[in-house]
Design a protein around this motif. Structure first.
Motif, mmCIF file in Angstrom:
data_model
loop_
_atom_site.group_PDB
_atom_site.id
_atom_site.type_symbol
_atom_site.label_atom_id
_atom_site.label_comp_id
_atom_site.label_asym_id
_atom_site.label_seq_id
_atom_site.Cartn_x
_atom_site.Cartn_y
_atom_site.Cartn_z
ATOM 1 N N LYS A 5 -27.747 13.174 -22.019
ATOM 2 C CA LYS A 5 -26.390 13.677 -21.774
ATOM 3 C C LYS A 5 -25.699 13.983 -23.100
ATOM 4 O O LYS A 5 -25.059 15.045 -23.240
ATOM 5 C CB LYS A 5 -25.589 12.643 -20.975
ATOM 6 N N LEU A 21 -28.390 12.639 -15.824
ATOM 7 C CA LEU A 21 -27.917 14.007 -15.586
ATOM 8 C C LEU A 21 -28.095 14.413 -14.130
ATOM 9 O O LEU A 21 -27.235 15.095 -13.556
ATOM 10 C CB LEU A 21 -28.623 14.982 -16.527
ATOM 11 N N ASP A 24 -25.264 12.841 -12.324
ATOM 12 C CA ASP A 24 -24.016 13.556 -12.608
ATOM 13 C C ASP A 24 -23.929 14.861 -11.823
ATOM 14 O O ASP A 24 -22.866 15.222 -11.313
ATOM 15 C CB ASP A 24 -23.893 13.851 -14.105
ATOM 16 N N ARG A 25 -25.045 15.589 -11.719
ATOM 17 C CA ARG A 25 -25.044 16.842 -10.952
ATOM 18 C C ARG A 25 -24.828 16.578 -9.463
ATOM 19 O O ARG A 25 -24.109 17.324 -8.792
ATOM 20 C CB ARG A 25 -26.342 17.630 -11.178
ATOM 21 N N ARG A 27 -23.120 14.105 -8.192
ATOM 22 C CA ARG A 27 -21.692 13.786 -8.080
ATOM 23 C C ARG A 27 -20.858 15.072 -8.065
ATOM 24 O O ARG A 27 -19.980 15.255 -7.222
ATOM 25 C CB ARG A 27 -21.254 12.901 -9.257
ATOM 26 N N ALA A 28 -21.152 15.992 -8.983
ATOM 27 C CA ALA A 28 -20.405 17.253 -9.062
ATOM 28 C C ALA A 28 -20.589 18.073 -7.792
ATOM 29 O O ALA A 28 -19.624 18.644 -7.267
ATOM 30 C CB ALA A 28 -20.838 18.051 -10.288
ATOM 31 N N ASP A 70 -22.035 22.684 -12.518
ATOM 32 C CA ASP A 70 -23.134 21.735 -12.717
ATOM 33 C C ASP A 70 -22.641 20.298 -12.823
ATOM 34 O O ASP A 70 -23.187 19.405 -12.195
ATOM 35 C CB ASP A 70 -23.906 22.063 -13.995
ATOM 36 N N TYR A 71 -21.640 20.075 -13.664
ATOM 37 C CA TYR A 71 -21.185 18.713 -13.953
ATOM 38 C C TYR A 71 -19.687 18.537 -13.735
ATOM 39 O O TYR A 71 -19.240 17.475 -13.362
ATOM 40 C CB TYR A 71 -21.545 18.321 -15.390
ATOM 41 N N TYR A 73 -17.250 17.739 -15.511
ATOM 42 C CA TYR A 73 -16.542 17.022 -16.576
ATOM 43 C C TYR A 73 -16.504 17.769 -17.899
ATOM 44 O O TYR A 73 -15.729 17.423 -18.790
ATOM 45 C CB TYR A 73 -17.087 15.608 -16.772
ATOM 46 N N ASN A 74 -17.282 18.818 -18.054
ATOM 47 C CA ASN A 74 -17.239 19.628 -19.279
ATOM 48 C C ASN A 74 -16.321 20.846 -19.149
ATOM 49 O O ASN A 74 -16.283 21.683 -20.048
ATOM 50 C CB ASN A 74 -18.656 20.090 -19.660
ATOM 51 N N GLY A 92 -23.125 22.628 -18.622
ATOM 52 C CA GLY A 92 -23.831 21.627 -19.401
ATOM 53 C C GLY A 92 -23.129 21.428 -20.735
ATOM 54 O O GLY A 92 -23.018 20.324 -21.243
#
Length: 185
Positions: A5, A21, A24-25, A27-28, A70-71, A73-74, A92
């Motif tokens: 990550k 990862l 995290d994906r 969750r997203a 994808d995530y 949080y970014n 990512g």
């Protein structure tokens, strides 16, 4: 030693199949799916899910369904942000979007990319390049913003444009690859 990550976020080669990862994906995708199926009249719930999904937002943010990432949080969006239907952000790497920005239907923003070396692609190794979008930007429908691009302030990206290099302030760009069409005063 850096986690996969940490490597992903800093733009180093990383393995996207890393357990953290993948979690995290998932969750997203759960949050995005939940957001996408909630009725538009349930604004409070939709905003709560969006704020849980994204890294940071301004107070006035409106995203239409369907939205994919994808995530999450970014992704960092400023005040008075609007994304129309069917927008996708592969985050990512960091995606920073300024204030007063509009994304029309079907806009795609990508930070993830693969190596030019076939052996590394076969191994599944990826890396990311951040995308930065300035203030007062309008991105037309079905436009694509590629990894590593910075778009300046007061820019219009024409419908269907494929942006592969940085865009200066106060211009309209369009085409594939996108080029400056005119200056905006």
């Amino acid at each position: 030693m850096k986690s996969e990550k940490e490597k992903m976020i800093t733009g180093e080669q990383y393995n996207p199949n890393d357990n953290e990862l993948q979690k995290d994906r998932r969750r997203a995708r759960f949050l995005a799916r939940s957001f996408n199926i909630i009725c538009e009249s349930d604004e409070e719930i939709r905003m709560s899910l969006l704020k849980e999904l994204l890294g940071s937002t301004g107070e006035s943010v409106h995203v239409e369904s369907t939205f994919h990432c994808d995530y999450g949080y970014n992704i960092h969006v400023g005040e008075n942000f609007y994304a129309s239907f069917d927008c996708t952000i592969l985050d990512g790497g960091r995606v920073t979007i300024g204030t007063n920005c509009i994304m029309s239907s079907g806009v795609h923003i990508y930070t993830n990319t693969q190596s030019l070396k076939v052996e590394e692609r076969i191994m599944g190794i990826e890396y990311t390049k951040p995308v930065t979008i300035g203030n007062n930007v309008w991105i037309g429908g079905r436009a694509v913003i590629n990894p590593g691009v910075t778009i300046g302030d007061n820019v219009v990206v024409a419908t269907g444009a494929v942006v592969v290099k940085d865009v200066p302030d106060n211009v309209m760009v369009g085409g594939n690859p996108a080029q400056v069409i005119k200056l905006i005063k």
